[in-house]
Write a protein that holds these residues in place. Structure first.
Motif, PDB file in Angstrom:
ATOM      1  N   ALA A  54      47.127  25.661  22.452  1.00 33.76           N
ATOM      2  CA  ALA A  54      47.823  26.394  22.961  1.00 33.76           C
ATOM      3  C   ALA A  54      48.237  27.080  21.178  1.00 33.76           C
ATOM      4  CB  ALA A  54      48.646  26.923  24.108  1.00 33.76           C
ATOM      5  N   ARG A  55      49.436  25.581  20.893  1.00 33.20           N
ATOM      6  CA  ARG A  55      49.909  25.152  19.241  1.00 33.20           C
ATOM      7  C   ARG A  55      49.035  26.000  18.542  1.00 33.20           C
ATOM      8  NH1 ARG A  55      53.035  21.787  22.948  1.00 33.20           N
ATOM      9  NH2 ARG A  55      51.720  20.400  21.946  1.00 33.20           N
ATOM     10  N   ALA A  56      47.721  25.390  18.041  1.00 31.54           N
ATOM     11  CA  ALA A  56      46.852  25.386  17.046  1.00 31.54           C
ATOM     12  C   ALA A  56      46.119  26.881  16.631  1.00 31.54           C
ATOM     13  CB  ALA A  56      45.704  24.595  17.362  1.00 31.54           C
ATOM     14  N   PHE A  57      45.906  27.429  18.226  1.00 30.35           N
ATOM     15  CA  PHE A  57      45.722  28.911  18.280  1.00 30.35           C
ATOM     16  C   PHE A  57      46.409  29.497  18.237  1.00 30.35           C
ATOM     17  CE2 PHE A  57      45.320  32.637  20.918  1.00 30.35           C
ATOM     18  CZ  PHE A  57      44.869  33.529  20.658  1.00 30.35           C
ATOM     19  N   LEU A  58      47.809  29.585  18.542  1.00 37.50           N
ATOM     20  CA  LEU A  58      49.030  30.443  18.147  1.00 37.50           C
ATOM     21  C   LEU A  58      49.241  30.082  16.286  1.00 37.50           C
ATOM     22  CD1 LEU A  58      51.110  31.528  18.485  1.00 37.50           C
ATOM     23  CD2 LEU A  58      52.996  29.900  18.527  1.00 37.50           C
ATOM     24  N   ALA A  59      49.150  29.260  16.297  1.00 32.35           N
ATOM     25  CA  ALA A  59      49.104  28.472  14.315  1.00 32.35           C
ATOM     26  C   ALA A  59      47.871  29.554  13.385  1.00 32.35           C
ATOM     27  CB  ALA A  59      48.872  27.504  14.056  1.00 32.35           C
ATOM     28  N   ASN A  60      47.161  29.803  13.715  1.00 31.92           N
ATOM     29  CA  ASN A  60      45.830  30.765  13.831  1.00 31.92           C
ATOM     30  C   ASN A  60      45.975  31.964  13.384  1.00 31.92           C
ATOM     31  OD1 ASN A  60      43.926  28.030  12.326  1.00 31.92           O
ATOM     32  ND2 ASN A  60      42.918  28.610  14.550  1.00 31.92           N
ATOM     33  N   LEU A  61      46.866  32.373  14.755  1.00 35.69           N
ATOM     34  CA  LEU A  61      47.212  33.672  15.029  1.00 35.69           C
ATOM     35  C   LEU A  61      48.619  34.336  14.067  1.00 35.69           C
ATOM     36  CD1 LEU A  61      46.127  35.865  16.708  1.00 35.69           C
ATOM     37  CD2 LEU A  61      48.153  35.424  17.930  1.00 35.69           C
ATOM     38  N   VAL A  62      49.252  33.283  13.768  1.00 33.96           N
ATOM     39  CA  VAL A  62      50.594  34.086  12.909  1.00 33.96           C
ATOM     40  C   VAL A  62      50.020  34.132  11.579  1.00 33.96           C
ATOM     41  CG1 VAL A  62      52.745  33.096  11.781  1.00 33.96           C
ATOM     42  CG2 VAL A  62      52.028  31.860  14.669  1.00 33.96           C
ATOM     43  N   ASP A  63      49.050  33.098  10.793  1.00 32.78           N
ATOM     44  CA  ASP A  63      48.907  33.897   9.884  1.00 32.78           C
ATOM     45  C   ASP A  63      47.323  34.389   9.395  1.00 32.78           C
ATOM     46  OD1 ASP A  63      51.312  33.277   8.458  1.00 32.78           O
ATOM     47  OD2 ASP A  63      50.982  30.802   8.809  1.00 32.78           O
ATOM     48  N   GLY A  64      46.696  34.564  10.199  1.00 28.69           N
ATOM     49  CA  GLY A  64      45.128  34.903  10.437  1.00 28.69           C
ATOM     50  C   GLY A  64      44.337  33.878   9.918  1.00 28.69           C
ATOM     51  N   THR A  65      44.458  33.054   9.944  1.00 30.67           N
ATOM     52  CA  THR A  65      43.485  31.599   9.749  1.00 30.67           C
ATOM     53  C   THR A  65      42.475  32.004  10.695  1.00 30.67           C
ATOM     54  OG1 THR A  65      44.902  30.136  10.117  1.00 30.67           O
ATOM     55  CG2 THR A  65      44.474  30.591   7.867  1.00 30.67           C
ATOM     56  N   GLY A  66      41.305  31.368  10.371  1.00 29.74           N
ATOM     57  CA  GLY A  66      40.423  30.175  11.297  1.00 29.74           C
ATOM     58  C   GLY A  66      39.525  31.528  12.259  1.00 29.74           C
ATOM     59  N   GLY A  67      39.628  32.758  11.045  1.00 31.59           N
ATOM     60  CA  GLY A  67      38.746  33.516  11.710  1.00 31.59           C
ATOM     61  C   GLY A  67      39.531  34.432  12.239  1.00 31.59           C
ATOM     62  N   LEU A  68      40.908  34.323  13.200  1.00 32.21           N
ATOM     63  CA  LEU A  68      41.687  34.839  14.073  1.00 32.21           C
ATOM     64  C   LEU A  68      42.106  36.546  13.416  1.00 32.21           C
ATOM     65  CD1 LEU A  68      43.417  33.097  16.065  1.00 32.21           C
ATOM     66  CD2 LEU A  68      40.925  34.585  16.975  1.00 32.21           C
ATOM     67  N   PRO A  69      43.163  36.872  13.792  1.00 26.29           N
ATOM     68  CA  PRO A  69      43.655  38.172  13.004  1.00 26.29           C
ATOM     69  C   PRO A  69      44.781  37.763  13.346  1.00 26.29           C
ATOM     70  CG  PRO A  69      43.153  38.843  15.496  1.00 26.29           C
ATOM     71  CD  PRO A  69      42.182  37.764  14.779  1.00 26.29           C
ATOM     72  N   ALA A  70      46.120  38.706  12.434  1.00 28.48           N
ATOM     73  CA  ALA A  70      47.713  38.253  12.110  1.00 28.48           C
ATOM     74  C   ALA A  70      48.207  38.848  12.766  1.00 28.48           C
ATOM     75  CB  ALA A  70      47.602  38.076  10.756  1.00 28.48           C
ATOM     76  N   VAL A  71      49.162  38.434  13.235  1.00 27.78           N
ATOM     77  CA  VAL A  71      49.998  38.413  13.694  1.00 27.78           C
ATOM     78  C   VAL A  71      51.154  39.843  13.610  1.00 27.78           C
ATOM     79  CG1 VAL A  71      52.433  38.569  14.979  1.00 27.78           C
ATOM     80  CG2 VAL A  71      50.807  36.649  15.015  1.00 27.78           C
ATOM     81  N   THR A  72      50.360  40.994  13.887  1.00 26.81           N
ATOM     82  CA  THR A  72      51.937  41.709  12.520  1.00 26.81           C
ATOM     83  C   THR A  72      53.002  41.649  12.597  1.00 26.81           C
ATOM     84  OG1 THR A  72      49.518  43.480  13.879  1.00 26.81           O
ATOM     85  CG2 THR A  72      51.277  44.405  12.559  1.00 26.81           C
ATOM     86  N   THR A  73      53.257  42.216  11.332  1.00 25.82           N
ATOM     87  CA  THR A  73      55.207  42.224  11.165  1.00 25.82           C
ATOM     88  C   THR A  73      55.723  43.524  11.287  1.00 25.82           C
ATOM     89  OG1 THR A  73      55.197  42.075   9.247  1.00 25.82           O
ATOM     90  CG2 THR A  73      54.377  40.211   9.837  1.00 25.82           C
ATOM     91  N   ALA A  74      56.867  43.916  11.280  1.00 26.01           N
ATOM     92  CA  ALA A  74      57.373  45.857  10.924  1.00 26.01           C
ATOM     93  C   ALA A  74      57.165  45.401   9.064  1.00 26.01           C
ATOM     94  CB  ALA A  74      59.357  45.600  11.898  1.00 26.01           C
ATOM     95  N   ALA A  75      56.420  45.094   8.488  1.00 32.70           N
ATOM     96  CA  ALA A  75      56.732  45.307   7.584  1.00 32.70           C
ATOM     97  C   ALA A  75      55.284  46.328   7.559  1.00 32.70           C
ATOM     98  CB  ALA A  75      56.081  43.823   6.244  1.00 32.70           C
ATOM     99  N   ARG A  76      56.032  47.537   6.358  1.00 29.09           N
ATOM    100  CA  ARG A  76      54.869  48.130   6.939  1.00 29.09           C
ATOM    101  C   ARG A  76      53.559  48.715   5.383  1.00 29.09           C
ATOM    102  NH1 ARG A  76      57.741  54.249   6.928  1.00 29.09           N
ATOM    103  NH2 ARG A  76      57.562  53.776   8.984  1.00 29.09           N
TER     104      ARG A  76
END
Length: 477
Positions: A37-59
């Motif tokens: 789960a932590r590895a999945f989260l690491a990829n999700l945060v920055d959009g690595t490993g083929g995953l979309p990145a977590v969206t931030t409030a920066a427009r």
């Protein structure tokens, strides 16, 4: 009020900026392998490993095809490695969780809405197995929703079990299944990104600390947690699946409008505080064409300096109406004022549009986040106090004095939409001029309109916090 300086790149986007989308899918997950789960989260945060990145409030300069956010329950944080000592610094309601018996009693998740009846077994064992809420919003293309769903499921398949996938779909004109225009009134948060289409209102800007940890709140304090990496720029939310009885609501309008001697559409406006086209009763008491968007939220209730427009007694907009209970604005209420209890709502309809010519019992309602920096002081306060009690209104007379009435006599029962509303005790007051409510009309005996089909108390970490959680299993951590 001093402007807050917020690093938008460190804040999950849905907290400060709603997404204008057509589709959504919310995955509710249980962690089975913490390291995975932590590895999945690491990829999700920055959009690595083929995953979309977590969206931030920066427009972004160009609107993306999709938006992703993620939140965790108290047991989910513990599963990732947050210690019990650290969790003890979190909001007390968050520590209890949505499926806790005390929580359910406090906010009215009882009877058919009790945790034992929730979808996906979300209420089983006090919700102990609910760890993660992963949100996917898609601008418009169903193919993007399905392709991204496949990618996410493949990524979390070995480390998390999917308990439920809750879909949502926008209705025309920002509508909801009860027929009202929605998403009109949201608090203006100090330091939040400027809205593309500002909607002016009479209310004060809400301090940043009512929605983000680490900033001054309306009481002059600051909400925070330990460790520090999980604190600043994080937030809490109640994720809710609310099933609406649309046929029952339409029947309520027909039956009780006749008993009150008014038209069904006027009763719909009275119980909400707005006509179904979005016009507030304070500005358009007799109905009419929809006002421009910039006027829809620019009003107040109590105006001592303007007797002709003062509505202390709720003669235009009932004191017990949905929007007035959830944000009494300038009205005198027990305890602190409305600014201390605002929430941001990020909810969308689910289920097909209702056709009154062909009534059916297909599940339909609202699903999404109710966001705040204190579940206890904001979400639970609104649900447990202003939506379920009629005693929060202070005694107050309008321009006509005591012979015209007093506010405390002009509200009864619970919120028509969010109250428990047992037929043996439910009531709603339509106020009229007269001492001690002598000429009021009160309707009674109606049932609950919205059932809770699922609920999760969530923590939305900052981007810094997400990276901290993802690294908890590493030697450095």
């Amino acid at each position: 009020m001093t402007t807050a300086s917020i690093d938008y790149t460190d804040v999950q986007g849905t907290i400060l900026s709603g997404y204008r989308v057509e589709l959504a899918r919310h995955f509710i997950l249980s962690i089975t392998d913490a390291a995975g789960a932590r590895a999945f989260l690491a990829n999700l945060v920055d959009g690595t490993g083929g995953l979309p990145a977590v969206t931030t409030a920066a427009r972004p300069s160009v609107k993306p095809d999709l938006f992703v956010n993620i939140s965790f329950t108290a047991t989910g944080l513990a599963a990732l490695g947050v210690t019990a000592q650290e969790l003890a610094t979190f909001d007390p309601a968050f520590q209890r969780g949505a499926a806790n018996t005390q929580t359910a009693q406090t906010i009215g998740d009882v009877n058919e809405s009790a945790p034992a009846n929730w979808l996906g077994g979300l209420g089983a064992d006090g919700g102990a197995g609910v760890h993660v809420v992963l949100n996917l919003w898609v601008t418009e293309d169903p193919a993007v929703l399905e392709a991204t769903t496949q990618t996410l499921r493949a990524a979390f398949a070995g480390c998390m079990t999917e308990l439920l996938a809750a879909d949502a779909n926008a209705l025309p004109d920002n509508g909801v299944h009860f027929g009202y225009r929605d998403n009109i009134a949201q608090p203006t948060v100090l330091g939040a990104p400027r809205r593309k289409r500002p909607t002016p209102d009479d209310q004060p800007v809400v301090p940043t600390g009512e929605f983000l940890l680490g900033y001054p709140n309306a009481s002059g304090g600051t909400y925070s947690v330990q460790p520090a990496a999980l604190s600043t720029n994080s937030s809490y939310a109640a994720f809710r699946i609310l099933q609406q009885d649309v046929a029952g609501f339409e029947s309520f309008l027909t039956t009780y409008a006749a008993k009150a001697g008014i038209e069904p559409e006027l009763l719909a406006a009275k119980v909400c505080g707005r006509w179904r086209n979005g016009n507030p009763l304070e500005l358009v008491p007799e109905g009419g064409a929809c006002l421009p968007s910039h006027q829809l939220n620019d009003f107040t209730y109590v105006q001592p300096s303007d007797p002709a427009n003062d509505d202390t007694l709720g003669l235009k907009c009932p004191i017990g109406s949905h929007i007035r209970r959830n944000n009494p604005r300038s009205e005198a209420v027990v305890g602190t004022d409305a600014t201390h209890h605002r929430i941001v709502r990020r909810a969308m309809p689910y289920g097909p549009a209702y056709d009154p010519a062909r009534p059916d019992d297909t599940p339909r309602g609202l699903v999404g986040y109710f966001i705040n920096a204190s579940l206890f002081n904001q979400f639970e306060f609104l649900q447990g106090q202003w939506n379920q009690l009629s005693t929060f209104v202070k005694a107050a007379t309008g321009p006509g004095g005591t012979n015209a009435g007093n506010a405390v006599w002009n509200i009864s029962g619970e919120d028509v939409f969010l109250g428990v509303n047992d037929p043996g005790a439910s009531s709603f007051t339509l106020a009229a001029l007269g001492k001690n409510g002598a000429n009021n009309t009160t309707i009674t005996g109606f049932s609950r309109m919205i059932q809770t089909a699922g609920s999760v108390y969530c923590f939305l970490p900052s981007m810094t916090g997400l990276r901290y959680l993802a690294a908890l299993g590493s030697p450095a951590a």
